[in-house]
Motif scaffolding. Structure first.
Motif, PDB file in Angstrom:
ATOM      1  N   ASN A   1      84.826  52.987  52.534  1.00  0.00           N
ATOM      2  CA  ASN A   1      84.984  52.153  51.402  1.00  0.00           C
ATOM      3  C   ASN A   1      85.439  50.847  52.123  1.00  0.00           C
ATOM      4  O   ASN A   1      85.392  49.930  51.271  1.00  0.00           O
ATOM      5  N   LYS A   2      86.115  50.775  53.404  1.00  0.00           N
ATOM      6  CA  LYS A   2      86.364  49.340  53.688  1.00  0.00           C
ATOM      7  C   LYS A   2      85.220  48.659  54.631  1.00  0.00           C
ATOM      8  O   LYS A   2      85.371  47.536  55.126  1.00  0.00           O
ATOM      9  N   GLY A   3      83.982  49.564  54.736  1.00  0.00           N
ATOM     10  CA  GLY A   3      83.021  48.948  55.424  1.00  0.00           C
ATOM     11  C   GLY A   3      82.912  49.187  56.974  1.00  0.00           C
ATOM     12  O   GLY A   3      82.464  48.517  57.793  1.00  0.00           O
ATOM     13  N   GLN A   4      83.993  50.208  57.397  1.00  0.00           N
ATOM     14  CA  GLN A   4      83.996  50.380  58.615  1.00  0.00           C
ATOM     15  C   GLN A   4      83.050  51.615  59.107  1.00  0.00           C
ATOM     16  O   GLN A   4      82.928  52.486  58.377  1.00  0.00           O
ATOM     17  N   HIS A   5      82.334  51.441  60.252  1.00  0.00           N
ATOM     18  CA  HIS A   5      81.529  52.564  60.700  1.00  0.00           C
ATOM     19  C   HIS A   5      82.167  53.847  61.066  1.00  0.00           C
ATOM     20  O   HIS A   5      82.997  53.679  61.826  1.00  0.00           O
ATOM     21  N   MET A   6      81.715  54.739  60.450  1.00  0.00           N
ATOM     22  CA  MET A   6      82.370  55.979  60.652  1.00  0.00           C
ATOM     23  C   MET A   6      81.433  57.153  61.394  1.00  0.00           C
ATOM     24  O   MET A   6      81.577  57.733  62.171  1.00  0.00           O
ATOM     25  N   CYS A   7      80.061  56.938  61.002  1.00  0.00           N
ATOM     26  CA  CYS A   7      79.053  57.946  61.642  1.00  0.00           C
ATOM     27  C   CYS A   7      77.638  57.326  61.524  1.00  0.00           C
ATOM     28  O   CYS A   7      77.568  56.269  60.950  1.00  0.00           O
TER      29      CYS A   7
ATOM     30  N   LEU B   1      79.335  55.390  52.358  1.00  0.00           N
ATOM     31  CA  LEU B   1      78.617  54.143  52.075  1.00  0.00           C
ATOM     32  C   LEU B   1      77.435  53.945  53.448  1.00  0.00           C
ATOM     33  O   LEU B   1      77.691  54.566  54.327  1.00  0.00           O
ATOM     34  N   VAL B   2      76.368  53.440  52.969  1.00  0.00           N
ATOM     35  CA  VAL B   2      75.261  53.441  53.953  1.00  0.00           C
ATOM     36  C   VAL B   2      74.795  52.039  54.199  1.00  0.00           C
ATOM     37  O   VAL B   2      74.479  51.254  53.023  1.00  0.00           O
ATOM     38  N   VAL B   3      74.586  51.604  55.350  1.00  0.00           N
ATOM     39  CA  VAL B   3      74.054  50.275  55.659  1.00  0.00           C
ATOM     40  C   VAL B   3      72.718  50.542  56.437  1.00  0.00           C
ATOM     41  O   VAL B   3      72.593  50.973  57.550  1.00  0.00           O
ATOM     42  N   LEU B   4      71.635  49.920  55.986  1.00  0.00           N
ATOM     43  CA  LEU B   4      70.529  49.868  56.700  1.00  0.00           C
ATOM     44  C   LEU B   4      69.639  48.491  56.906  1.00  0.00           C
ATOM     45  O   LEU B   4      70.216  47.495  56.207  1.00  0.00           O
ATOM     46  N   GLY B   5      69.042  48.411  57.811  1.00  0.00           N
ATOM     47  CA  GLY B   5      68.262  47.115  58.143  1.00  0.00           C
ATOM     48  C   GLY B   5      68.774  46.325  59.100  1.00  0.00           C
ATOM     49  O   GLY B   5      68.303  45.041  59.393  1.00  0.00           O
ATOM     50  N   THR B   6      69.804  46.689  60.141  1.00  0.00           N
ATOM     51  CA  THR B   6      70.409  45.806  61.172  1.00  0.00           C
ATOM     52  C   THR B   6      70.697  46.737  62.233  1.00  0.00           C
ATOM     53  O   THR B   6      71.078  47.950  62.019  1.00  0.00           O
ATOM     54  N   HIS B   7      70.600  46.327  63.609  1.00  0.00           N
ATOM     55  CA  HIS B   7      70.856  46.911  64.679  1.00  0.00           C
ATOM     56  C   HIS B   7      72.482  46.553  65.117  1.00  0.00           C
ATOM     57  O   HIS B   7      73.123  47.157  66.084  1.00  0.00           O
ATOM     58  N   ASN B   8      72.824  45.407  64.517  1.00  0.00           N
ATOM     59  CA  ASN B   8      74.141  44.955  64.991  1.00  0.00           C
ATOM     60  C   ASN B   8      75.205  45.023  63.690  1.00  0.00           C
ATOM     61  O   ASN B   8      74.841  44.064  62.639  1.00  0.00           O
ATOM     62  N   LEU B   9      75.913  45.846  63.715  1.00  0.00           N
ATOM     63  CA  LEU B   9      76.929  45.985  62.631  1.00  0.00           C
ATOM     64  C   LEU B   9      78.083  44.600  62.181  1.00  0.00           C
ATOM     65  O   LEU B   9      78.720  44.603  61.221  1.00  0.00           O
ATOM     66  N   GLU B  10      77.718  43.567  63.290  1.00  0.00           N
ATOM     67  CA  GLU B  10      78.605  42.276  62.962  1.00  0.00           C
ATOM     68  C   GLU B  10      77.739  41.394  62.097  1.00  0.00           C
ATOM     69  O   GLU B  10      78.118  40.461  61.689  1.00  0.00           O
TER      70      GLU B  10
ATOM     71  N   MET C   1      71.831  45.023  52.375  1.00  0.00           N
ATOM     72  CA  MET C   1      71.933  46.286  53.198  1.00  0.00           C
ATOM     73  C   MET C   1      72.585  47.326  53.121  1.00  0.00           C
ATOM     74  O   MET C   1      72.525  48.350  53.574  1.00  0.00           O
ATOM     75  N   ARG C   2      73.695  47.080  52.138  1.00  0.00           N
ATOM     76  CA  ARG C   2      74.941  48.170  52.052  1.00  0.00           C
ATOM     77  C   ARG C   2      74.510  48.974  50.688  1.00  0.00           C
ATOM     78  O   ARG C   2      74.219  48.232  49.683  1.00  0.00           O
ATOM     79  N   TYR C   3      74.527  50.316  50.587  1.00  0.00           N
ATOM     80  CA  TYR C   3      73.984  50.958  49.606  1.00  0.00           C
ATOM     81  C   TYR C   3      75.171  51.926  49.076  1.00  0.00           C
ATOM     82  O   TYR C   3      75.897  52.655  50.063  1.00  0.00           O
ATOM     83  N   ASN C   4      75.588  52.175  48.017  1.00  0.00           N
ATOM     84  CA  ASN C   4      76.307  53.258  47.299  1.00  0.00           C
ATOM     85  C   ASN C   4      75.508  54.301  47.507  1.00  0.00           C
ATOM     86  O   ASN C   4      74.261  54.351  47.457  1.00  0.00           O
ATOM     87  N   VAL C   5      75.946  55.624  47.306  1.00  0.00           N
ATOM     88  CA  VAL C   5      75.092  56.768  47.658  1.00  0.00           C
ATOM     89  C   VAL C   5      75.792  58.035  46.733  1.00  0.00           C
ATOM     90  O   VAL C   5      76.815  58.131  46.317  1.00  0.00           O
ATOM     91  N   THR C   6      74.967  59.115  46.324  1.00  0.00           N
ATOM     92  CA  THR C   6      75.410  60.119  45.873  1.00  0.00           C
ATOM     93  C   THR C   6      75.368  61.088  46.924  1.00  0.00           C
ATOM     94  O   THR C   6      74.137  61.268  47.762  1.00  0.00           O
ATOM     95  N   ARG C   7      76.342  62.171  47.174  1.00  0.00           N
ATOM     96  CA  ARG C   7      76.495  62.916  48.476  1.00  0.00           C
ATOM     97  C   ARG C   7      76.446  64.338  48.002  1.00  0.00           C
ATOM     98  O   ARG C   7      76.742  64.735  46.896  1.00  0.00           O
ATOM     99  N   CYS C   8      75.694  65.110  48.827  1.00  0.00           N
ATOM    100  CA  CYS C   8      75.296  66.271  48.563  1.00  0.00           C
ATOM    101  C   CYS C   8      75.489  67.156  50.045  1.00  0.00           C
ATOM    102  O   CYS C   8      74.498  67.190  50.949  1.00  0.00           O
ATOM    103  N   LYS C   9      76.716  67.767  50.205  1.00  0.00           N
ATOM    104  CA  LYS C   9      76.840  68.622  51.663  1.00  0.00           C
ATOM    105  C   LYS C   9      76.266  69.755  51.381  1.00  0.00           C
ATOM    106  O   LYS C   9      75.978  70.459  50.310  1.00  0.00           O
ATOM    107  N   HIS C  10      75.889  70.513  52.511  1.00  0.00           N
ATOM    108  CA  HIS C  10      75.409  71.829  52.405  1.00  0.00           C
ATOM    109  C   HIS C  10      76.635  72.705  52.033  1.00  0.00           C
ATOM    110  O   HIS C  10      77.445  72.552  52.184  1.00  0.00           O
ATOM    111  N   PRO C  11      75.974  73.614  51.026  1.00  0.00           N
ATOM    112  CA  PRO C  11      76.980  74.441  50.396  1.00  0.00           C
ATOM    113  C   PRO C  11      77.815  75.522  51.246  1.00  0.00           C
ATOM    114  O   PRO C  11      79.136  75.858  51.060  1.00  0.00           O
ATOM    115  N   ASP C  12      77.307  75.701  52.422  1.00  0.00           N
ATOM    116  CA  ASP C  12      78.074  76.705  53.472  1.00  0.00           C
ATOM    117  C   ASP C  12      78.712  75.642  54.437  1.00  0.00           C
ATOM    118  O   ASP C  12      79.249  76.275  55.237  1.00  0.00           O
ATOM    119  N   PHE C  13      78.953  74.644  54.276  1.00  0.00           N
ATOM    120  CA  PHE C  13      79.760  73.871  55.332  1.00  0.00           C
ATOM    121  C   PHE C  13      81.049  73.988  55.232  1.00  0.00           C
ATOM    122  O   PHE C  13      81.649  73.842  53.935  1.00  0.00           O
TER     123      PHE C  13
END
Length: 237
Positions: free
Chosen positions: A35-41, A60-69, A76-88
């Protein structure tokens, strides 16, 4: 299903210093952030609506750049609906995959394009060349790179990494040992293992960037039916 990455001395200083991804290539790679805009994965775009990443990653997802600065929050930033694998349950137990439905469709252009995933069981030959890409640490104990980097890996037989876990049915890869510090450290989980033009794996975990211990990837081809099912459900909802 998991894919293991085993360290092997190869390309030397070229990998130690990293190989920058040209702006025109790998336009499917996503930065999954908190939520702070920090790259995690890492993650990768598979359609106008969906990004694939690891189940233990953020929202949160960022698309459209190779440079995070250089991120335009409005486009470029998108909110998302998350769906984890049920057996994770944990990265060590497998099923480390998550589908993210973007809050709005991505406009595909010369900065953003999806990558294909396997259509079914994918059998990659031993010694096939694949690539790993991400923004993780450039060396063990170092700083996270703000510029997208990549490294090459070579597939080998599963006996090479059978010692990771007797319970894991796995393919294996051999790679430069500096690659593990460069592109398989914290910050690169969720990113793609690309074989040919296909996202064959997802970075799951490694063991503290130890070059003598295999890294583990989720085998995307084992989850094609699940991905199709969840995509259909989320689009209907």
């Amino acid at each position: 299903m998991l894919i293991c990455i085993l360290a092997f001395t190869a390309h030397g200083t070229e990998i130690i210093n990293g190989k920058k991804v040209p702006d025109r290539l790998m336009l499917y790679v996503a930065s999954v952030q908190n939520n702070k805009g920090q790259h995690m994965c890492g993650g990768f775009l598979i359609s106008e609506d969906f990004v694939v990443t690891a189940a233990h990653c953020d929202k949160l997802v960022v698309l459209g750049t190779h440079n995070l600065e250089k991120v335009d929050d409005g486009t470029m930033r998108y909110n998302v609906t998350r769906c984890k694998h049920p057996d994770f349950n944990s990265v060590a137990s497998g099923n480390d995959i998550m589908l993210l439905k973007l809050s709005k469709k991505v406009q595909l252009n010369n900065k953003v394009q999806p990558i294909q995933i396997p259509k079914g069981e994918m059998k990659v030959k031993d010694k096939a060349k694949c690539r790993v890409v991400g923004w993780g640490y450039t060396r063990a104990g170092g700083k996270v790179s703000n510029v997208l980097e990549m490294a090459e890996v070579t597939l080998t037989n599963r006996k090479e990494c059978a010692y990771v876990s007797k319970s894991i049915s796995a393919k294996c890869c051999i790679t430069d040992k500096t690659y593990q510090a460069l592109l398989s450290s914290q910050g690169d989980s969720g990113g793609p293992l690309v074989c040919g033009a296909t996202a064959a794996g997802i970075v799951s975990f490694n063991r503290e960037c130890d070059p003598n211990i295999p890294n583990v990837y989720t085998d995307v081809s084992k989850y094609v039916s699940w991905i199709k099912k969840i995509r259909t459900k989320l689009l209907i909802d």
